[in-house]
Design a protein around this motif. Structure first.
Motif, mmCIF file in Angstrom:
data_model
loop_
_atom_site.group_PDB
_atom_site.id
_atom_site.type_symbol
_atom_site.label_atom_id
_atom_site.label_comp_id
_atom_site.label_asym_id
_atom_site.label_seq_id
_atom_site.Cartn_x
_atom_site.Cartn_y
_atom_site.Cartn_z
ATOM 1 N N ASP A 180 84.745 15.400 62.922
ATOM 2 C CA ASP A 180 84.454 15.700 64.334
ATOM 3 C C ASP A 180 83.638 14.590 64.984
ATOM 4 O OD1 ASP A 180 85.674 18.018 63.616
ATOM 5 O OD2 ASP A 180 83.869 19.263 63.677
ATOM 6 N N GLU A 181 83.729 14.537 66.286
ATOM 7 C CA GLU A 181 82.876 13.602 67.020
ATOM 8 C C GLU A 181 81.461 14.184 67.059
ATOM 9 O OE1 GLU A 181 83.731 13.294 71.226
ATOM 10 O OE2 GLU A 181 82.874 11.290 71.287
ATOM 11 N N ILE A 182 80.458 13.348 66.778
ATOM 12 C CA ILE A 182 79.071 13.811 66.948
ATOM 13 C C ILE A 182 78.514 13.105 68.185
ATOM 14 C CG2 ILE A 182 76.764 13.942 65.956
ATOM 15 C CD1 ILE A 182 77.871 14.569 63.355
ATOM 16 N N ALA A 191 93.740 18.049 77.415
ATOM 17 C CA ALA A 191 95.013 18.728 77.173
ATOM 18 C C ALA A 191 95.339 19.681 78.330
ATOM 19 C CB ALA A 191 94.945 19.496 75.853
ATOM 20 N N ALA A 192 94.324 20.392 78.827
ATOM 21 C CA ALA A 192 94.554 21.350 79.925
ATOM 22 C C ALA A 192 95.018 20.620 81.190
ATOM 23 C CB ALA A 192 93.270 22.135 80.210
ATOM 24 N N VAL A 193 94.369 19.510 81.474
ATOM 25 C CA VAL A 193 94.702 18.744 82.680
ATOM 26 C C VAL A 193 96.093 18.101 82.541
ATOM 27 C CG1 VAL A 193 94.052 16.535 83.747
ATOM 28 C CG2 VAL A 193 92.376 18.374 83.559
ATOM 29 N N GLU A 203 90.994 9.615 79.069
ATOM 30 C CA GLU A 203 90.008 8.893 78.249
ATOM 31 C C GLU A 203 89.196 9.963 77.540
ATOM 32 O OE1 GLU A 203 89.892 5.779 77.921
ATOM 33 O OE2 GLU A 203 90.505 4.791 79.773
ATOM 34 N N LEU A 204 89.459 10.145 76.238
ATOM 35 C CA LEU A 204 88.839 11.283 75.553
ATOM 36 C C LEU A 204 87.797 10.808 74.545
ATOM 37 C CD1 LEU A 204 92.142 13.327 75.275
ATOM 38 C CD2 LEU A 204 90.466 13.335 77.118
ATOM 39 N N GLY A 205 87.529 11.628 73.577
ATOM 40 C CA GLY A 205 86.433 11.324 72.660
ATOM 41 C C GLY A 205 86.770 10.256 71.636
ATOM 42 N N GLY A 206 85.784 9.951 70.808
ATOM 43 C CA GLY A 206 85.994 8.968 69.753
ATOM 44 C C GLY A 206 84.985 9.167 68.637
ATOM 45 N N PRO A 262 83.066 13.105 83.274
ATOM 46 C CA PRO A 262 81.980 13.664 82.454
ATOM 47 C C PRO A 262 80.615 13.186 82.934
ATOM 48 C CG PRO A 262 82.814 11.722 81.371
ATOM 49 C CD PRO A 262 83.494 11.789 82.713
ATOM 50 N N TRP A 263 79.580 13.769 82.371
ATOM 51 C CA TRP A 263 78.211 13.510 82.819
ATOM 52 C C TRP A 263 77.570 12.316 82.131
ATOM 53 C CZ3 TRP A 263 75.849 13.542 78.232
ATOM 54 C CH2 TRP A 263 76.452 14.284 77.211
ATOM 55 N N ASN A 264 78.173 11.800 81.042
ATOM 56 C CA ASN A 264 77.374 10.888 80.200
ATOM 57 C C ASN A 264 77.074 9.536 80.849
ATOM 58 O OD1 ASN A 264 80.031 10.128 79.829
ATOM 59 N ND2 ASN A 264 79.766 9.611 77.676
HETATM 60 P P1 NDP Z 1 84.169 18.038 78.954
HETATM 61 O O1 NDP Z 1 85.567 17.761 78.577
HETATM 62 O O2 NDP Z 1 83.631 19.373 78.716
HETATM 63 O O3 NDP Z 1 83.946 17.758 80.506
HETATM 64 C C1 NDP Z 1 84.478 16.646 81.156
HETATM 65 C C2 NDP Z 1 84.957 17.068 82.533
HETATM 66 O O4 NDP Z 1 86.091 17.918 82.409
HETATM 67 C C3 NDP Z 1 83.927 17.852 83.324
HETATM 68 O O5 NDP Z 1 84.051 17.518 84.686
HETATM 69 C C4 NDP Z 1 84.330 19.295 83.076
HETATM 70 O O6 NDP Z 1 83.895 20.172 84.082
HETATM 71 C C5 NDP Z 1 85.835 19.172 83.071
HETATM 72 N N1 NDP Z 1 86.542 20.203 82.317
HETATM 73 C C6 NDP Z 1 86.127 20.819 81.185
HETATM 74 N N2 NDP Z 1 87.084 21.690 80.769
HETATM 75 C C7 NDP Z 1 88.095 21.626 81.663
HETATM 76 C C8 NDP Z 1 89.364 22.286 81.789
HETATM 77 N N3 NDP Z 1 89.776 23.178 80.901
HETATM 78 N N4 NDP Z 1 90.159 21.971 82.827
HETATM 79 C C9 NDP Z 1 89.761 21.057 83.727
HETATM 80 N N5 NDP Z 1 88.575 20.400 83.679
HETATM 81 C C10 NDP Z 1 87.759 20.665 82.641
HETATM 82 O O7 NDP Z 1 83.336 16.885 78.232
HETATM 83 P P2 NDP Z 1 81.802 16.595 78.281
HETATM 84 O O8 NDP Z 1 81.269 16.688 79.652
HETATM 85 O O9 NDP Z 1 81.176 17.410 77.249
HETATM 86 O O10 NDP Z 1 81.797 15.028 77.891
HETATM 87 C C11 NDP Z 1 81.740 14.592 76.599
HETATM 88 C C12 NDP Z 1 83.130 14.254 76.057
HETATM 89 O O11 NDP Z 1 83.766 13.268 76.839
HETATM 90 C C13 NDP Z 1 83.038 13.664 74.668
HETATM 91 O O12 NDP Z 1 84.050 14.176 73.858
HETATM 92 C C14 NDP Z 1 83.249 12.172 74.899
HETATM 93 O O13 NDP Z 1 83.678 11.434 73.823
HETATM 94 C C15 NDP Z 1 84.203 12.178 76.026
HETATM 95 N N6 NDP Z 1 84.092 10.929 76.741
HETATM 96 C C16 NDP Z 1 85.123 10.034 76.691
HETATM 97 C C17 NDP Z 1 84.996 8.805 77.294
HETATM 98 C C18 NDP Z 1 86.117 7.826 77.290
HETATM 99 O O14 NDP Z 1 86.080 6.917 78.103
HETATM 100 N N7 NDP Z 1 87.113 7.959 76.461
HETATM 101 C C19 NDP Z 1 83.787 8.429 77.980
HETATM 102 C C20 NDP Z 1 82.783 9.437 77.984
HETATM 103 C C21 NDP Z 1 82.938 10.640 77.379
HETATM 104 P P3 NDP Z 1 82.609 21.122 83.861
HETATM 105 O O15 NDP Z 1 81.436 20.217 83.669
HETATM 106 O O16 NDP Z 1 82.548 21.910 85.114
HETATM 107 O O17 NDP Z 1 82.900 21.943 82.649
#
Ligand code: NDP
Length: 458
Positions: free
Chosen positions: A362-364, A212-214, A228-231, A129-131
């Motif tokens: 939901d996560e904000i 889930a998709a991955v 590693e997903l949201g919280g 992700p970008w954060n």
């Molecule tokens: P996304 O899930 O939209 O994107 C994350 C990455 O997954 C990007 O590279 C994105 O590519 C890719 N992606 C999106 N959809 C798919 C798909 N269907 N199949 C394969 N790859 C996909 O998240 P955000 O960028 O919006 O990041 C924020 C989220 O990440 C928040 O929910 C946050 O909590 C979570 N997060 C979790 C962390 C942790 O360590 N647990 C740390 C930081 C964030 P593309 O940009 O091209 O869409």
């Protein structure tokens, strides 16, 4: 097809990159396969030296890369430089500890001898992700390179400059061609890479649907995955706590990285006896934060990363207020002089949040604090656990028995006591429930993609 870098402070595109073509992707996969052998041939000691060189380069380039991260996703330059330096720390940690983690482990058996060897799996796809555009990648890349697993990076589409800088710095540190490759591909092309026989596993940090998709594709291919997903981390404040310290920690926890962190404290669950005191002090400090240009020294909060992120939080707030929650501070579109098009958001506070409000479940992913009043520790823990997420959690109290109780009952991958949750290369990091599975960092992070081979000898 092209991918653009867009400055969230102005919403102007400032760089355009060509997407990785199908031919270039094929070449990257072939090259990554050879990269495993090249990394193996380097040997453990040379890979450790490579990580030390990488750490030196990251420190030298902290200003340059920090600026790039600020420009692409809006975090303050101060935080962005600290992030790049933290990547150097992770590289040094694995340079020092990696050889020990990877050493053969002798095991006593009845007849003959036995040991466990730690062997590379091969190229691992990292969907990031970008954060934290550098840190999220390095906490995967440092242990992967140490373990001789090449990295294939599919970074978020809004940080292509950071993605390419990461590949460059790794190769500049002397890691062989094929050891790390950035793929500028959209999310639709991820499944094809997971299903390619040359990719041996996948790690993803991001949202639940992406995870889930991955994981589905990896599961069908019988390949290891780490998510590693949201919280929506709870932050509990009990009457015995040092309220001033709790307020300061709450402000940092909720607003760092412009409020866009998975382990940000999001739900402030405060004991009735100290609720008003905590709320008033918290509101005063939150309201005083300075919104502005992320490159300026005196900015506390930069823009949200994208216009869609701003729209999303405004909608979450509107729906929550519609469901009965009270918006008692901020939570509106912001304004910054000279940058009318930026994704500015005024940090906000919601109180009296009913279960039906989106903010309850939901996560904000923006600087909005959700405040809840509770009569007891058990009520606080029950509310904390009433969430699909289970990433981090924090409790502020001076009572030892309350700490022990909370540590055992809070459903989360981490509990921080009288401090905020933060990642550290020496400690495992990850979540439970819908926050994902597996652990990054520490020894666990390296073992996630290692073949633990059992060897028995007569
Ligand atoms: P996304 O899930 O939209 O994107 C994350 C990455 O997954 C990007 O590279 C994105 O590519 C890719 N992606 C999106 N959809 C798919 C798909 N269907 N199949 C394969 N790859 C996909 O998240 P955000 O960028 O919006 O990041 C924020 C989220 O990440 C928040 O929910 C946050 O909590 C979570 N997060 C979790 C962390 C942790 O360590 N647990 C740390 C930081 C964030 P593309 O940009 O091209 O869409």
């Amino acid at each position: 097809m092209t991918i653009q870098s867009r400055n969230p402070a102005t919403n102007q595109a400032f760089e355009t990159y060509e997407e990785t073509s199908p031919d270039a992707l094929e070449e990257a996969l072939a090259c990554a396969e050879e990269g495993t052998e090249a990394l193996r041939l380097m040997g453990v000691r040379e890979r450790a030296r490579g990580l030390e060189r990488l750490a030196d380069l990251l420190e030298e380039r902290a200003e340059e890369y920090g600026r790039l991260a600020s420009l692409e996703m809006g975090k303050t330059l101060r935080e962005a430089k600290a992030e790049v330096r933290k990547c150097a720390l992770a590289c040094r940690y694995y340079a020092q500890e990696g050889p020990g983690f990877l050493a053969d482990e002798p095991v006593k058996i009845d007849e003959g001898s036995a040991y466990v060897a730690h062997l590379p799996l091969g190229p691992i796809l990292a969907v990031m992700p970008w954060n934290f555009p550098f840190w999220q990648v390095f906490r995967f890349a440092a242990p992967a390179l140490m373990a001789a697993n090449p990295g294939l990076l599919k970074h978020a589409s809004n940080v292509p400059g950071c993605a390419l800088a990461i590949e460059k710095v790794i190769l500049d540190a002397g890691f062989p061609r094929g050891s790390f490759k950035t793929l500028l591909i959209g999310s639709k092309r991820v499944e094809g890479v997971i299903r390619d026989p040359r990719a041996k596993g996948v790690t993803l940090t991001g949202s639940g649907p992406a995870g889930a998709a991955v994981a589905k594709a990896a599961g069908e291919e019988i390949k290891p995955s780490l998510l590693e997903l949201g919280g929506s981390d709870p932050f509990i404040v009990m009457p015995s706590a040092d309220i001033g310290a709790a307020v300061d920690a709450a402000i940092t926890g909720r607003t760092q990285n412009n409020g866009q962190s998975c382990i940000a404290a999001k739900r402030f669950i405060v004991h009735d006896e100290v609720y008003d005191r905590f709320r008033d002090a918290f509101a005063e400090k939150l309201g005083a934060l300075r919104l502005g240009d992320p490159l300026a020294e005196d900015t506390d909060i930069g823009p949200l990363a994208s216009a869609s992120a701003l729209d999303e939080v405004l909608e979450q707030i509107e729906k929550s207020v519609g469901a009965g929650a009270k918006l008692t501070l901020g939570g509106t579109r912001g304004e910054v002089e000279g940058c009318p098009e930026g994704n500015w958001f005024v940090p906000g506070m919601l109180e009296d949040i009913p279960e039906e409000a989106p903010a309850f479940r939901d996560e904000i992913f923006a600087p909005v604090a959700l405040l809840f009043r509770v009569p007891s520790l058990d009520a606080a823990i029950e509310l904390a656990n009433d969430s699909a997420f289970g990433l981090g959690s924090a409790i502020f109290t001076k009572d030892r028995a309350e700490v022990d109780h909370a540590v055992r009952r809070l459903e989360a991958g981490a509990t921080a006591v009288n401090r905020i949750v933060a990642s550290d290369p020496r400690l495992p990091f990850g979540g439970i429930k819908t926050s994902g599975y597996g652990r990054e960092l520490a020894k666990d992070g390296m073992m996630a993609f290692v073949n633990k081979k059992t060897v028995t000898v007569s």
